[in-house]
Structures are given as C-alpha cells and as structure tokens.
Scaffold this motif. Structure first.
Motif, PDB file in Angstrom:
ATOM      1  N   CYS A 120      -2.790  22.926   5.065  1.00  0.00           N
ATOM      2  CA  CYS A 120      -4.108  23.497   5.388  1.00  0.00           C
ATOM      3  C   CYS A 120      -4.981  22.569   6.247  1.00  0.00           C
ATOM      4  O   CYS A 120      -6.079  22.953   6.639  1.00  0.00           O
ATOM      5  CB  CYS A 120      -4.852  23.860   4.104  1.00  0.00           C
ATOM      6  N   ASN A 121      -4.513  21.357   6.511  1.00  0.00           N
ATOM      7  CA  ASN A 121      -5.244  20.376   7.321  1.00  0.00           C
ATOM      8  C   ASN A 121      -6.623  20.023   6.761  1.00  0.00           C
ATOM      9  O   ASN A 121      -7.539  19.707   7.499  1.00  0.00           O
ATOM     10  CB  ASN A 121      -5.366  20.831   8.777  1.00  0.00           C
ATOM     11  N   HIS A 122      -6.766  20.084   5.437  1.00  0.00           N
ATOM     12  CA  HIS A 122      -7.980  19.629   4.775  1.00  0.00           C
ATOM     13  C   HIS A 122      -7.643  18.374   3.968  1.00  0.00           C
ATOM     14  O   HIS A 122      -6.487  18.115   3.671  1.00  0.00           O
ATOM     15  CB  HIS A 122      -8.536  20.711   3.843  1.00  0.00           C
ATOM     16  N   SER A 123      -8.664  17.642   3.600  1.00  0.00           N
ATOM     17  CA  SER A 123      -8.468  16.426   2.824  1.00  0.00           C
ATOM     18  C   SER A 123      -7.842  16.759   1.479  1.00  0.00           C
ATOM     19  O   SER A 123      -8.244  17.700   0.804  1.00  0.00           O
ATOM     20  CB  SER A 123      -9.816  15.737   2.608  1.00  0.00           C
ATOM     21  N   ARG A 124      -6.830  15.970   1.073  1.00  0.00           N
ATOM     22  CA  ARG A 124      -6.174  16.192  -0.213  1.00  0.00           C
ATOM     23  C   ARG A 124      -7.089  15.834  -1.381  1.00  0.00           C
ATOM     24  O   ARG A 124      -6.858  16.261  -2.502  1.00  0.00           O
ATOM     25  CB  ARG A 124      -4.898  15.360  -0.310  1.00  0.00           C
ATOM     26  N   ALA A 125      -8.133  15.045  -1.133  1.00  0.00           N
ATOM     27  CA  ALA A 125      -9.036  14.620  -2.196  1.00  0.00           C
ATOM     28  C   ALA A 125     -10.036  15.708  -2.573  1.00  0.00           C
ATOM     29  O   ALA A 125     -10.703  15.603  -3.587  1.00  0.00           O
ATOM     30  CB  ALA A 125      -9.790  13.363  -1.771  1.00  0.00           C
ATOM     31  N   HIS A 126     -10.148  16.746  -1.757  1.00  0.00           N
ATOM     32  CA  HIS A 126     -11.125  17.802  -2.012  1.00  0.00           C
ATOM     33  C   HIS A 126     -10.421  19.142  -2.109  1.00  0.00           C
ATOM     34  O   HIS A 126      -9.617  19.496  -1.257  1.00  0.00           O
ATOM     35  CB  HIS A 126     -12.167  17.857  -0.889  1.00  0.00           C
TER      36      HIS A 126
ATOM     37  N   PRO B 287       0.839  -1.202   0.000  1.00  0.00           N
ATOM     38  CA  PRO B 287       0.000   0.000   0.000  1.00  0.00           C
ATOM     39  C   PRO B 287       0.875   1.253   0.000  1.00  0.00           C
ATOM     40  O   PRO B 287       1.938   1.273   0.616  1.00  0.00           O
ATOM     41  CB  PRO B 287      -0.797  -0.100   1.302  1.00  0.00           C
ATOM     42  N   LEU B 288       0.428   2.289  -0.686  1.00  0.00           N
ATOM     43  CA  LEU B 288       1.184   3.532  -0.735  1.00  0.00           C
ATOM     44  C   LEU B 288       1.092   4.245   0.607  1.00  0.00           C
ATOM     45  O   LEU B 288       0.050   4.238   1.257  1.00  0.00           O
ATOM     46  CB  LEU B 288       0.638   4.436  -1.840  1.00  0.00           C
ATOM     47  N   ASP B 289       2.186   4.860   1.004  1.00  0.00           N
ATOM     48  CA  ASP B 289       2.237   5.574   2.277  1.00  0.00           C
ATOM     49  C   ASP B 289       2.001   7.062   2.018  1.00  0.00           C
ATOM     50  O   ASP B 289       2.933   7.863   2.013  1.00  0.00           O
ATOM     51  CB  ASP B 289       3.589   5.337   2.945  1.00  0.00           C
ATOM     52  N   LEU B 290       0.747   7.412   1.762  1.00  0.00           N
ATOM     53  CA  LEU B 290       0.397   8.794   1.463  1.00  0.00           C
ATOM     54  C   LEU B 290      -0.472   9.358   2.579  1.00  0.00           C
ATOM     55  O   LEU B 290      -1.311   8.657   3.148  1.00  0.00           O
ATOM     56  CB  LEU B 290      -0.376   8.871   0.142  1.00  0.00           C
ATOM     57  N   ASN B 291      -0.260  10.636   2.860  1.00  0.00           N
ATOM     58  CA  ASN B 291      -1.088  11.301   3.852  1.00  0.00           C
ATOM     59  C   ASN B 291      -2.438  11.648   3.236  1.00  0.00           C
ATOM     60  O   ASN B 291      -2.508  12.115   2.108  1.00  0.00           O
ATOM     61  CB  ASN B 291      -0.418  12.584   4.329  1.00  0.00           C
ATOM     62  N   VAL B 292      -3.489  11.452   3.979  1.00  0.00           N
ATOM     63  CA  VAL B 292      -4.826  11.777   3.512  1.00  0.00           C
ATOM     64  C   VAL B 292      -5.092  13.263   3.706  1.00  0.00           C
ATOM     65  O   VAL B 292      -5.750  13.898   2.893  1.00  0.00           O
ATOM     66  CB  VAL B 292      -5.879  10.939   4.273  1.00  0.00           C
ATOM     67  N   MET B 293      -4.512  13.821   4.765  1.00  0.00           N
ATOM     68  CA  MET B 293      -4.725  15.224   5.082  1.00  0.00           C
ATOM     69  C   MET B 293      -3.535  16.051   4.625  1.00  0.00           C
ATOM     70  O   MET B 293      -2.389  15.621   4.723  1.00  0.00           O
ATOM     71  CB  MET B 293      -4.920  15.399   6.591  1.00  0.00           C
ATOM     72  N   CYS B 294      -3.797  17.243   4.146  1.00  0.00           N
ATOM     73  CA  CYS B 294      -2.753  18.165   3.701  1.00  0.00           C
ATOM     74  C   CYS B 294      -2.024  18.696   4.924  1.00  0.00           C
ATOM     75  O   CYS B 294      -2.649  19.086   5.923  1.00  0.00           O
ATOM     76  CB  CYS B 294      -3.384  19.314   2.918  1.00  0.00           C
ATOM     77  N   ASP B 295      -0.690  18.731   4.872  1.00  0.00           N
ATOM     78  CA  ASP B 295       0.084  19.204   6.024  1.00  0.00           C
ATOM     79  C   ASP B 295       0.081  20.725   6.129  1.00  0.00           C
ATOM     80  O   ASP B 295       0.426  21.275   7.162  1.00  0.00           O
ATOM     81  CB  ASP B 295       1.521  18.682   5.958  1.00  0.00           C
TER      82      ASP B 295
END
Length: 57
Positions: free
Chosen positions: A27-33, A17-25
């Motif tokens: 702005c602390n918002h989801s990287r998907a949105h 599995p890829l080791d990617l952060n879900v939250m932006c470091d």
C-alpha cells in the motif's frame, strides 16, 4: 551529559541493525501506522501463487 546506551548483543557480539522496510510494499504507507493485515494476506497469496508456479515447472 551524554546518555548511556546499552549495546544489544547476540552471543557476545553487537547486533547489526535490522534490515526492515519502513514502507509497506503493498500500500506504500508507513508500516508503523495503520493495520496491514490485508497487505499481509495479499503478500501471502502472491507467495503461494509463485510457489505453485515453481512446482509446476
């Protein structure tokens, strides 16, 4: 009935599995949105400053 899934393989071995952060470091918002172009620019500027400090030492 179970769904059949293909295992993604690299050179014949299953991929980890890829080791990617879900939250932006930044702005602390989801990287998907949303657009994180400004966050990316801030991150690049911080990295450039850190490299400049390392080369001065």
């Amino acid at each position: 009935m179970t769904a059949l899934r293909r295992k993604t393989t690299i050179r014949g071995r299953p991929m980890k599995p890829l080791d990617l952060n879900v939250m932006c470091d930044q702005c602390n918002h989801s990287r998907a949105h949303g657009n994180h172009e400004s966050c990316s620019k801030k991150r690049q500027a911080e990295a450039a400053e850190q490299r400049a400090r390392e080369t001065q030492s």
